[in-house]
Design a protein around this motif. Structure first.
Motif, PDB file in Angstrom:
ATOM      1  N   HIS A   1     -66.726 -47.088 -89.727  1.00 60.83           N
ATOM      2  CA  HIS A   1     -66.699 -48.541 -89.915  1.00 60.83           C
ATOM      3  C   HIS A   1     -66.655 -48.830 -91.423  1.00 60.83           C
TER       4      HIS A   1
ATOM      5  N   ARG B   1     -62.247 -43.214 -85.459  1.00 61.89           N
ATOM      6  CA  ARG B   1     -63.192 -42.814 -84.418  1.00 61.89           C
ATOM      7  C   ARG B   1     -62.529 -41.828 -83.484  1.00 61.89           C
TER       8      ARG B   1
ATOM      9  N   GLN C   1     -60.572 -52.613 -90.125  1.00 62.08           N
ATOM     10  CA  GLN C   1     -61.719 -53.509 -89.964  1.00 62.08           C
ATOM     11  C   GLN C   1     -61.790 -54.409 -91.192  1.00 62.08           C
TER      12      GLN C   1
ATOM     13  N   GLU D   1     -64.966 -56.223 -93.252  1.00 68.17           N
ATOM     14  CA  GLU D   1     -66.401 -56.390 -93.381  1.00 68.17           C
ATOM     15  C   GLU D   1     -66.649 -57.546 -94.336  1.00 68.17           C
TER      16      GLU D   1
HETATM   17  N1  DAH Z   1     -69.930 -51.966 -88.227  1.00 68.99           N
HETATM   18  C1  DAH Z   1     -69.880 -52.619 -86.937  1.00 68.99           C
HETATM   19  C2  DAH Z   1     -68.903 -51.886 -86.034  1.00 68.99           C
HETATM   20  O1  DAH Z   1     -68.104 -51.143 -86.521  1.00 68.99           O
HETATM   21  C3  DAH Z   1     -69.450 -54.050 -87.095  1.00 68.99           C
HETATM   22  C4  DAH Z   1     -70.487 -54.885 -87.767  1.00 68.99           C
HETATM   23  C5  DAH Z   1     -71.429 -55.537 -87.013  1.00 68.99           C
HETATM   24  C6  DAH Z   1     -70.503 -55.022 -89.143  1.00 68.99           C
HETATM   25  C7  DAH Z   1     -72.383 -56.331 -87.619  1.00 68.99           C
HETATM   26  C8  DAH Z   1     -71.475 -55.807 -89.769  1.00 68.99           C
HETATM   27  C9  DAH Z   1     -72.405 -56.470 -88.971  1.00 68.99           C
HETATM   28  O2  DAH Z   1     -71.546 -55.961 -91.084  1.00 68.99           O
HETATM   29  O3  DAH Z   1     -73.342 -57.247 -89.588  1.00 68.99           O
HETATM   30  O4  DAH Z   1     -68.944 -52.091 -84.864  1.00 68.99           O
END
Ligand code: DAH
Length: 342
Positions: A172, A198, A212, A214
Motif C-alpha cells: 500500500h 499484492r 493507490q 494516499e
Molecule cells: N492502506 C490501506 C489499504 O491499502 C488503505 C488506507 C486505509 C489508507 C485507511 C489510509 C487509511 O491512509 O487511513 O487498504
C-alpha cells in the motif's frame, strides 16, 4: 542505314515521343502514346532497336548509346506523366478546402491517469502537495511503523511479495506517510499517488499491481471534523452532488477508522448492478492517524493529531467509465484508450 541517318531517326522519335507523352490529357491517351512509342510489339523505340542491327560494327557503339538515351528519356517521361495524371485524379478530393481537417491519433491518457490527475488537482486546491516514495520497501515502513502487529495476516507470504534477501514490494502507499512524517515538520498535507503490489490472482476485479492514492494531514488540533469535511468536499467535486456516508472500519494505522461510500451515480441510490443493489459505492478507507504511527515517525502525538485516507483510482475509473473488467486497464489496447480520451 548509316550512322547519321540513325541518329536523326532517334532524334525524331525522341522528339515526337516526348510531345505525345507529355501532352496526354488522361490515362487512356497516355496509354495510347506508350503503346505507340514504348510498346513491345510495334512501338517506335522497338523499331529503333531493331534498326541497330543494320548499323556497321564500328558505328554500333555510338548508335547504341543514342538508342539507350532516347529510350531512357521516354520511359522517364512516361512515368512522370503517369503519376501526374494519378495525382490529378485524386486531388479533387484531397485538396477540397471546405473539408474539415483530418484529426490525427496523438495518443491518449490512460483512464487511471486521468482519475489520478483530477484527484491531484482537487487536493492541490485544498492545499495538499504531492509526495512519492519507493516501491521496494522494508518490512518496518510497510508494516511495523504502521502499527501492524508482527503476527498480522497481511505480513504472510501468501499476501505480500517479498524480495530476495530482504525487503518487499509495498502492499500500500501508507509507508510514505511514515517517510513524510520523518522528513517534514507539521503542518503536513500531502497526497501520495503510486503503485502497490499484492500476491493476488489477476481476475476481473483483482490485479497483482495497481495504483493507490494516499492522503495525509497532520497538524495541531486536527480532528475527525477535518477528515469528514475535506473528504466530503473532495467527493462533491469529483462525483458531483452525490451524498456520502462513513462506516466504522478497522485499520492498524488509524483509530478510529472509517470507510467512505458515495451514493451510486448510476441509479441515484435506488440500487443497481453497478453498486450491487446497495445504492452506495465504496471509495476509500480513512481514519485518525494512530498515535503509535506518529510516535514511530518521531512526531509528538500529544501535540499533533492527523487524519489519513487511501483509495484505489482503478476502482474509481471502473465505476466512472463503466468498465466491466479491470484487465482491460492493463491491456494497452489503444482502441480502448481512444474511447475514454477527453
Ligand atoms: N492502506 C490501506 C489499504 O491499502 C488503505 C488506507 C486505509 C489508507 C485507511 C489510509 C487509511 O491512509 O487511513 O487498504
Amino acid at each position: 542505314m548509316n550512322l547519321s541517318e540513325y541518329l536523326s531517326e532517334a532524334d525524331t522519335i525522341e522528339r515526337e515521343g516526348s510531345t505525345a507523352l507529355q501532352s496526354a490529357a488522361d490515362a487512356d491517351a497516355l496509354e495510347a502514346a506508350r503503346i505507340a512509342f514504348l510498346g513491345d510489339r510495334q512501338g517506335r523505340v522497338k523499331g529503333l532497336q531493331e534498326a541497330l542491327r543494320g548499323i556497321s560494327k564500328e558505328d554500333k557503339p555510338a548508335a547504341g548509346k543514342r538508342f539507350n538515351e532516347a529510350r531512357t528519356r521516354l520511359e522517364a517521361l512516361h512515368a512522370e506523366r503517369k503519376s501526374a495524371i494519378e495525382r490529378a485524379t485524386t486531388s479533387g478530393v484531397q485538396d477540397d478546402p471546405s473539408l474539415p481537417a483530418r484529426r490525427q491519433w496523438r495518443g491518449a491518457k490512460h483512464p487511471v491517469t486521468l482519475v489520478i490527475e483530477e484527484i491531484e488537482g482537487i487536493f492541490r486546491e485544498l492545499g495538499f502537495t504531492i509526495a512519492q516514495g519507493p516501491e521496494a520497501e522494508t518490512e518496518w515502513y510497510n508494516f511495523g511503523a504502521l502499527n501492524f502487529p508482527s503476527n498480522h495476516p497481511a505480513l504472510d507470504a501468501h499476501d505480500t511479495l517479498y524480495l530476495e534477501g530482504q525487503g518487499l514490494l509495498r502492499t500500500h502507499t501508507s509507508p510514505v506517510q511514515v517517510r513524510t512524517l520523518q522528513k517534514y515538520e507539521p503542518p503536513i498535507r500531502v497526497l501520495i499517488p503510486g503503485n502497490v503490489y499484492r500476491r493476488d490472482f489477476f481476475d476481473a476485479s483483482h490485479a497483482p499491481a495497481f495504483a493507490q492514492i494516499e492522503g495525509l494531514c497532520v497538524d495541531e488540533g486536527i480532528s475527525f471534523v477535518d477528515l469528514k469535511s475535506t473528504l466530503n468536499r473532495f467527493a462533491e467535486r469529483f462525483f458531483g452532488a452525490s451524498r456520502t456516508r462513513f462506516r466504522p472500519s478497522f485499520f492498524p494505522f488509524t483509530e478510529p477508522s472509517a470507510e467512505m461510500d458515495v451514493q451510486c451515480g448510476i441509479c441515484g441510490g435506488s440500487g443497481c448492478a453497478a453498486c450491487k443493489g446497495t445504492g452506495w459505492i465504496e471509495i476509500l478507507g480513512s481514519g485518525m492517524v494512530h498515535p503509535n504511527v506518529l510516535e514511530a515517525a518521531g512526531i509528538d502525538s500529544e501535540r499533533y493529531t492527523g487524519w489519513a485516507f487511501g483509495m484505489g483510482p482503478a476502482r474509481i475509473a471502473i465505476s466512472r467509465y463503466g468498465i466491466p473488467d479491470i484487465r482491460v486497464l492493463y491491456d494497452s489496447d489503444v482502441r480502448f484508450l481512444e474511447q475514454i480520451a477527453e
